[in-house]
Design a protein around this motif. Sequence first.
Motif: not given
Length: 307
Positions: A27, A86-87, A173
Amino acid sequence: MNKRMMMMTGVAPFGLKPWFSERVWGKKDLTPWYAETGTTELVGEAWLTGPQCVVETGPLAGQTLASVGEQLGGEFPLLVKILFPADKLSVQVHPDDAQAKALGETRGKTECWYVLEAEQNATVALGLKPGVGAKEVAASVESGTMESLMEHVPVAVGDMLFVDAGTVHAIGPGVVLLETQQTSDVTYRLYDYGRPRELHLEKGLQVLKSKTQAGKVAPRMMDGFTRLIEQKYFTVDRFEVAAAGEINVSFSGPGCLVGLAGGGVVKTIDGDVELSLGKAVVMPSGGGSVVVETSVGALFARCVAPV
């Protein structure tokens, strides 16, 4: 009390500046944990006790944790991080000590995850489904179906998960995790959802285990704190101070305190060391204790390497 802590190594407890690791799955915004990271790239990990972390307080200020190893009696045994996915992270596996040494590495990588944030219905992938082994994993990597072979475990804030060496795992995430592990960065990437990064299939298939001790760990109420996990390489406890006051925290081995909410100071013979959100205060050796004083209340973790 604090004098005893210093006598073991000649070094009093000290604060460390986090080191931010750029990752494709990370992020840009890590608030409320960190106002800034010093980079505009995606950050996936804040290393709180990494070898690159710089000492911020005391006589060793300005030096890296790696460079002060001799004064501490050797390499600091725990690598503590906060993960900000975030992934999806890659599907990966770490060797145990024996496997790592056979492959030319210093040591293996056993770790644990304490859930700091979790969205509704968040899960982590932890271990393989019954009957799945290296042959099935290799075929699934080829066909792009690796995720279907893994156990997906629901998680919530406050959960602790043990990630035994040899456990095939992945994080997605929707969570923020405090990771405590052996000081090692040996990772074999098995599957990466088609992203153009190197895989380590040969070594990963060699070290993965169809069944491990990985899984959720039930907390245990102790005298004044909560024991989250107790394993060969680390013990992690949670301390909560509801309001202004102080608490005595003992150390059976080298370790650190990590601020998780609120704030306070660690009283040392070199002066007060701030215990703040997302930062570590290192206790160089065991056999002693420190006082944590707070005016607003505090939540923090104690991560210790048993001796």
